[in-house]
Design an enzyme around this catalytic site. Structure first.
Site, short mmCIF file in Angstrom:
data_model
loop_
_atom_site.label_atom_id
_atom_site.label_comp_id
_atom_site.label_asym_id
_atom_site.label_seq_id
_atom_site.Cartn_x
_atom_site.Cartn_y
_atom_site.Cartn_z
N ASP A 101 -4.10 -25.47 8.69
CA ASP A 101 -4.01 -24.63 9.88
C ASP A 101 -2.76 -24.94 10.70
OD1 ASP A 101 -5.62 -22.76 11.71
OD2 ASP A 101 -5.11 -24.41 13.07
N GLU B 126 -0.70 -22.55 6.29
CA GLU B 126 -0.56 -21.43 7.22
C GLU B 126 0.74 -21.65 7.96
OE1 GLU B 126 -2.50 -19.14 11.03
OE2 GLU B 126 -2.44 -21.31 10.95
#
Ligand code: NOJ
Length: 539
Positions: free
Chosen positions: A206, A260
């Site tokens: 993330d 990401e």
């Protein structure tokens, strides 16, 4: 265990994103759970996907839907237990489905034991050094230490009772970790091992480009940030992923790292994919690309060139839990996606029938391109964004921190419709609490309804994944463009496979072929209608 035991599965996999809160609710509390997911593994197997990426399933106060992690080594009680997660991993493996879990390294939850200790132990304590605590500016320290803004609106600093401030690039409930501190590094490597030891095949990382900050914490103008940026894509960040790669490679079957990484500069992006860093990263340029042949061709070329430079497979992504669903955006006059334009485009007219037609064609395009593909739950059902959610049901911190001016991301997170039985179109069992976000009338979009309709989006995805699985030339490997009119995209893959996508407003002549393997709209008289795609046997 795996029939398809390839060590480089991540190069060509179709990876399905499960957003646990909204996938399937077995215990009837209106929130999805692991028991619900386990009951639907057969559905995912029939769909034909190769891996599941789970958005965070850890204990969390859910200030940002689980991206505020209180304990990286357990499961939130609303979802189930660690034992259930282990059973789910084993059951998925039995079905040849790999498992990817979401690791959130930039920040944790303010309920995490580390942050609670940092609050308790006070200024100057070693516990505070795990985060970014600083004295404030102004005569009495009443002003934040710098002028940085949170991605979720407002200042990136919150003051605690003893007068210090802490940094949070997202919500105040998500304090940023200090990656200068070796304890943070050790802890995350241990967390990776915790999940890899339980059979997890890979991780999704993330906000992967944001972990490292300039320790000077200097003010800057966000419209003209300095280079290097104070907290995005700093060179030092690559050390973290090199160490993680060593951990991933220490397993007999190496685990995959998938980042990401939102970066405008595609060459900087590719650096995360060097041979000793991540295996893959989400292609957000493609996700944002408008429904336009020239733009798409350009994006594909740029993607292939940048990935080839580092030997990484391309990825193709149309949607996820942070962005407007494909059917809604493709039905608008402006078909691209940008976070900064979400608010401006919200509730602008959309033709969902046109959006669905284009989403069908886009599915065949992405599944034919070289590399791996991500499918966000509900994409295979052609779900639209739910733009008209009642304000008091919205939960996204983006909505609340913007004072309600930015609709946030709840519209793409509405629970899936499964059947006509039970509550919430089969999302929950009969008599359950209302779903955590209300669904519109999706009776025609349920899995049950679509399974019975040969022309449905679900049946198209099932057929496309079956063809993809059987065609040796799909997945990672070469492709060659064909000469076409400007608003048509066509390319070949090895083994006599051709994909044609017609983005013009007229039907176009298909190239010579011996069979139509699959089409998003049936060609008529050798011509492919507008906003449609076909897979052809051309050898
Ligand atoms: C990216 C995640 O996809 C998003 O949902 C989340 O809000 C932010 N990172 C912060 O963790």
């Amino acid at each position: 265990m795996f029939h398809n035991d390839a060590r480089d599965w991540w190069r060509h996999a179709v990876i399905y994103q499960v957003y646990p809160r909204s996938f399937a609710d077995a215990n009837g509390d209106g929130v999805g759970d692991l028991a619900g997911i386990r009951a639907k593994l057969g559905y995912l197997h029939t769909l034909g996907i190769n891996a599941i990426w789970f958005s965070p399933w850890y204990p969390s106060p859910m200030a940002d839907a689980g991206y505020d992690v209180a304990d990286y080594r357990d499961i939130d009680p609303s979802f189930g237990t660690l034992a259930e997660a282990e059973a789910l991993i084993a059951e998925a493996h039995e079905l040849d489905i790999r498992i990817i879990v979401d690791i959130v390294p930039n920040h944790c939850s303010d309920a995490h034991a580390w942050f609670q200790r940092a609050l308790a132990e006070g200024p100057g304590s070693p516990a505070r050094d795990l985060f970014w605590f600083r004295a404030g500016r102004g005569e009495h320290g009443e002003l934040p230490p710098n002028d940085w803004h949170s991605v979720f609106n407002g200042p990136a600093w919150t003051r605690v009772a003893d007068g210090e401030w802490y940094l949070h690039l997202f919500a105040p409930e998500q304090p940023d970790l200090n990656w200068e501190n070796p304890l943070v590094r050790d802890e995350f490597e241990d967390i990776l091992r915790f999940w890899f030891d339980r059979g997890v095949d890979g991780i999704r990382i993330d906000s992967a480009a944001m972990c490292v900050k300039d320790p000077e914490l200097a003010d800057f103008d966000p419209a003209a940030p300095p280079t290097p940026h104070p907290f995005v894509d700093r060179d030092e960040i690559h050390d973290i992923y090199r160490s993680w790669r060593t951990v991933a490679d220490s397993y007999e079957t190496p685990r995959a790292l998938i980042g990401e990484v939102w970066l405008a500069d595609i060459d900087r992006f590719a650096q995360y994919l060097r041979a000793d860093e991540m295996h893959a990263a989400f292609n957000f340029d493609f996700l944002g690309c408008p429904w336009d042949a020239k733009a798409l061709r350009h994006c594909v070329d740029a993607t292939l060139a940048s990935h080839a430079g580092v030997g990484a497979p391309s990825t193709w992504v149309l949607c996820n839990h942070d962005v407007t669903r494909t059917v809604t955006r493709y039905g608008r006059a402006e078909t691209g996606f940008e976070h900064g334009l979400r608010q401006a485009r919200h509730l602008t007219p959309t033709d969902e029938a046109l959006g669905l037609r284009r989403a069908r064609a886009a599915a065949l395009l992405t599944l034919a391109l070289p590399g791996s593909v991500y499918v966000y739950q509900g994409e295979e059902l052609g779900l639209p964004d739910v733009e008209q959610l009642p304000d008091d049901t919205r939960q996204d911190p983006i909505y609340h921190r913007s004072g309600g001016t930015d609709p946030g991301r709840d519209g793409c997170r509405v629970p899936l419709p499964w059947s006509s039985a039970g509550s919430s179109h089969g999302f929950s069992p009969s008599g359950a609490a209302p779903a955590w976000l209300p669904q519109p009338d999706w009776a025609h979009l349920t899995v049950e309804a679509q399974q019975a309709d040969p022309g449905s989006m679900l049946r198209l995805y099932q057929a496309a994944l079956a063809v993809r699985g059987a065609e040796a030339g799909l997945g990672d490997g070469p492709m060659t463009w064909l000469d076409t009119p400007e608003q048509v995209v066509a390319f070949t893959r090895p083994g006599g496979f051709t994909c044609v996508v017609n983005l013009s407003t007229e039907a176009v002549e298909l190239p010579e072929h011996s069979a139509v393997l699959l089409a998003s709209v049936e060609p008529a008289g050798g011509r492919l209608p507008a906003d449609a795609a076909a897979w052809l046997r051309t050898a």
